[in-house]
Design a protein around this motif. Structure first.
Motif, mmCIF file in Angstrom:
data_model
loop_
_atom_site.group_PDB
_atom_site.id
_atom_site.type_symbol
_atom_site.label_atom_id
_atom_site.label_comp_id
_atom_site.label_asym_id
_atom_site.label_seq_id
_atom_site.Cartn_x
_atom_site.Cartn_y
_atom_site.Cartn_z
ATOM 1 N N ASP A 143 31.209 41.326 -2.742
ATOM 2 C CA ASP A 143 32.337 40.891 -1.925
ATOM 3 C C ASP A 143 33.373 42.000 -1.905
ATOM 4 O OD1 ASP A 143 33.806 38.723 -0.488
ATOM 5 O OD2 ASP A 143 35.201 38.938 -2.158
ATOM 6 N N ASP A 144 34.230 41.970 -0.883
ATOM 7 C CA ASP A 144 35.218 43.047 -0.742
ATOM 8 C C ASP A 144 36.660 42.579 -0.894
ATOM 9 O OD1 ASP A 144 35.593 41.616 1.580
ATOM 10 O OD2 ASP A 144 35.051 43.242 2.946
ATOM 11 N N SER A 145 36.880 41.341 -1.352
ATOM 12 C CA SER A 145 38.261 40.858 -1.528
ATOM 13 C C SER A 145 38.583 40.807 -3.020
ATOM 14 C CB SER A 145 38.436 39.468 -0.898
ATOM 15 O OG SER A 145 37.572 38.511 -1.480
ATOM 16 N N TRP A 146 39.483 41.714 -3.439
ATOM 17 C CA TRP A 146 39.806 41.846 -4.857
ATOM 18 C C TRP A 146 41.308 41.876 -5.057
ATOM 19 C CZ3 TRP A 146 35.926 41.186 -8.185
ATOM 20 C CH2 TRP A 146 34.641 41.272 -7.651
ATOM 21 N N SER A 214 42.981 34.346 3.001
ATOM 22 C CA SER A 214 44.078 33.762 3.757
ATOM 23 C C SER A 214 45.361 34.573 3.578
ATOM 24 C CB SER A 214 44.308 32.320 3.291
ATOM 25 O OG SER A 214 45.443 31.769 3.921
ATOM 26 N N ASP A 215 46.190 34.582 4.615
ATOM 27 C CA ASP A 215 47.510 35.196 4.477
ATOM 28 C C ASP A 215 48.569 34.143 4.186
ATOM 29 O OD1 ASP A 215 47.610 33.943 6.902
ATOM 30 O OD2 ASP A 215 48.062 35.736 8.084
ATOM 31 N N GLU A 216 48.106 32.930 3.852
ATOM 32 C CA GLU A 216 48.996 31.850 3.454
ATOM 33 C C GLU A 216 48.536 31.298 2.113
ATOM 34 O OE1 GLU A 216 50.275 29.163 6.999
ATOM 35 O OE2 GLU A 216 48.215 29.799 7.385
ATOM 36 N N GLY A 217 49.496 30.808 1.330
ATOM 37 C CA GLY A 217 49.160 30.219 0.045
ATOM 38 C C GLY A 217 49.623 31.078 -1.107
ATOM 39 N N ALA A 218 50.225 30.461 -2.111
ATOM 40 C CA ALA A 218 50.829 31.191 -3.223
ATOM 41 C C ALA A 218 49.837 32.127 -3.913
ATOM 42 C CB ALA A 218 51.420 30.195 -4.234
ATOM 43 N N PHE A 219 48.592 31.665 -4.098
ATOM 44 C CA PHE A 219 47.618 32.444 -4.857
ATOM 45 C C PHE A 219 46.474 32.955 -3.987
ATOM 46 C CE2 PHE A 219 49.685 29.611 -7.903
ATOM 47 C CZ PHE A 219 50.068 30.509 -8.877
ATOM 48 N N SER A 220 46.700 33.042 -2.681
ATOM 49 C CA SER A 220 45.619 33.409 -1.760
ATOM 50 C C SER A 220 45.078 34.810 -2.031
ATOM 51 C CB SER A 220 46.089 33.291 -0.310
ATOM 52 O OG SER A 220 47.230 34.105 -0.077
ATOM 53 N N ARG A 221 45.928 35.732 -2.477
ATOM 54 C CA ARG A 221 45.449 37.092 -2.758
ATOM 55 C C ARG A 221 44.543 37.116 -3.979
ATOM 56 N NH1 ARG A 221 51.398 39.830 -2.060
ATOM 57 N NH2 ARG A 221 51.491 39.809 0.223
ATOM 58 N N LEU A 222 44.770 36.214 -4.905
ATOM 59 C CA LEU A 222 43.897 36.098 -6.073
ATOM 60 C C LEU A 222 42.578 35.442 -5.688
ATOM 61 C CD1 LEU A 222 43.411 36.272 -9.162
ATOM 62 C CD2 LEU A 222 44.535 34.045 -9.366
ATOM 63 N N PHE A 223 42.633 34.382 -4.874
ATOM 64 C CA PHE A 223 41.413 33.661 -4.490
ATOM 65 C C PHE A 223 40.485 34.521 -3.637
ATOM 66 C CE2 PHE A 223 44.228 29.648 -4.605
ATOM 67 C CZ PHE A 223 43.975 29.465 -5.954
ATOM 68 N N ASN A 332 54.047 31.836 2.114
ATOM 69 C CA ASN A 332 53.674 33.226 1.881
ATOM 70 C C ASN A 332 53.093 33.395 0.480
ATOM 71 O OD1 ASN A 332 54.635 33.975 4.386
ATOM 72 N ND2 ASN A 332 56.671 34.539 3.618
ATOM 73 N N PRO A 333 52.188 34.358 0.301
ATOM 74 C CA PRO A 333 51.653 34.608 -1.042
ATOM 75 C C PRO A 333 52.764 34.995 -2.012
ATOM 76 C CG PRO A 333 50.335 35.734 0.623
ATOM 77 C CD PRO A 333 51.559 35.220 1.316
ATOM 78 N N LEU A 334 52.608 34.598 -3.272
ATOM 79 C CA LEU A 334 53.538 35.035 -4.301
ATOM 80 C C LEU A 334 53.460 36.554 -4.453
ATOM 81 C CD1 LEU A 334 52.842 32.389 -7.097
ATOM 82 C CD2 LEU A 334 55.002 32.649 -5.848
#
Length: 349
Positions: A143-146, A214-223, A332-334
């Motif tokens: 996967d490429d999302s880190w 997602s570009d929405e959600g507090a922890f979206s960058r982690l997920f 927005n993401p944290l």
């Protein structure tokens, strides 16, 4: 409400019923880098009696996360009553959650450090099969999302392989209602990568759904990204339901949990499409270490799908430091630095 409104921000976790939560956490920590216990507590699952034969199950639950990115493993040990094992070994095409998809940056490197064979998926990506210390099936995929890509070759949960009886009904829920809109492939036949499961000589229809980070959600960058692979066995004479005769909290994969952005709107959309919340904690549940609102639906085959709208997440429990999300006015993401504070609880073995 817009048809394409984003209502989930990622896979928060997958529930895994185990004999000993502490031993299971050690395995996922050592082998896959899920080394941050976001919470570790003992409580009574009072709201789930509909799915526990009327018993209030006392359980220990550890939410293990890899800060490199991905969803968590909710390691779930039923203390009372003791959990039941499946009476047969689940196989590909059986109904329910068959396997976790664990994300990796470089499977060739992983296969050298942990000697396991590699296969190619219908997307022509490398994949590998692995079982945890209790025999639960895992699939490793690139996967490429880190979130912190220098931390670990492997990350957390990218998704699941889900056995379904009717592909079109399953697609209506997961693709159309929940918004996993990208069909990476929809193929029917025999598959070389299923040889790792001794199932390469059987006919399946398999559909891989993907939702980009997602570009929405507090922890979206982690997920990060979501992948859900729906598998329908076309030779159905011996197909079984993985949780048949057992209840939520027994051994194996017990639920798939999405992080919900707006539970009320999600409920409205689900209801409009024939799915009702079969469990709803209403305004908030308090698990001591974490708090939020959780709901469940049954998918067309009765598999339990959970949604959690998170209100509070522990950072340093000892000093009472939590991330409070309930009063946030934005989706927005944290900030990255704030999410990284979860890693302060990392357990080194």
């Amino acid at each position: 409400m817009s048809k394409n409104e984003n209502l989930i921000s990622g896979i928060q976790q997958v529930g895994i019923g185990v004999v000993d939560a502490g031993e299971s956490f050690k395995w996922y920590n050592k082998n896959l880098g899920l080394d941050v216990p976001v919470f570790d507590d003992i409580a009574d699952a009072k709201l789930m009696v509909r799915y526990t034969n009327g018993n209030i199950r006392k359980r220990r639950a550890i939410l293990a996360v890899n800060m490199a990115g991905g969803g968590g493993a909710e390691i779930w040990e039923s203390k009372n009553p003791l959990p039941l094992a499946c009476s047969f070994e689940p196989k590909l095409g059986d109904l329910g959650i068959f396997a976790l998809k664990i994300k990796s940056q470089d499977l060739l490197a992983f296969s050298k450090s942990t000697p396991i064979p590699l296969f190619r998926t219908p997307e022509n990506k490398p994949t590998a099969w692995l079982k945890d210390n209790y025999g639960n099936q895992l699939q490793l995929v690139e996967d490429d999302s880190w979130f912190i890509n220098s931390l670990s070759n492997t990350g957390g949960v990218l998704g699941v392989i889900l056995g379904v009886s009717d592909m079109e009904k399953a697609l209506k829920l997961y693709k159309d209602v929940l918004g996993l809109e990208t069909i990476v492939y929809d193929k029917t036949g025999c598959f070389e990568d299923f040889s790792g499961l001794n199932a390469d000589n059987k006919q399946f229809r398999r559909v891989l759904l993907r939702k980009s980070q997602s570009d929405e959600g507090a922890f979206s960058r982690l997920f990060g990204n979501i992948e859900l692979e729906l598998v329908q066995a076309l030779e159905i004479s011996d197909r079984k339901t993985i949780m048949e005769g057992r209840s939520w909290g027994d051994l194996g994969f017990i639920h798939l949990c999405f992080d919900a952005l707006n539970m009320d709107k999600l409920g409205e959309k689900l209801l409009a499409n024939g799915y009702t919340f079969v469990v709803d904690s209403a305004n908030s549940f308090d698990m001591g270490d974490a708090a939020g609102r959780f709901t469940y639906i049954e998918d067309p085959d009765g598999t339990l799908i959970e949604f959690v709208e998170t209100h509070k997440v522990p950072v340093l429990k000892k000093i009472g430091w939590y991330i409070n999300l309930k009063k946030r006015k934005t989706q927005n993401p944290l900030p990255n630095w704030m999410v990284k504070t979860l890693g302060w609880g990392r357990v080194k073995l």
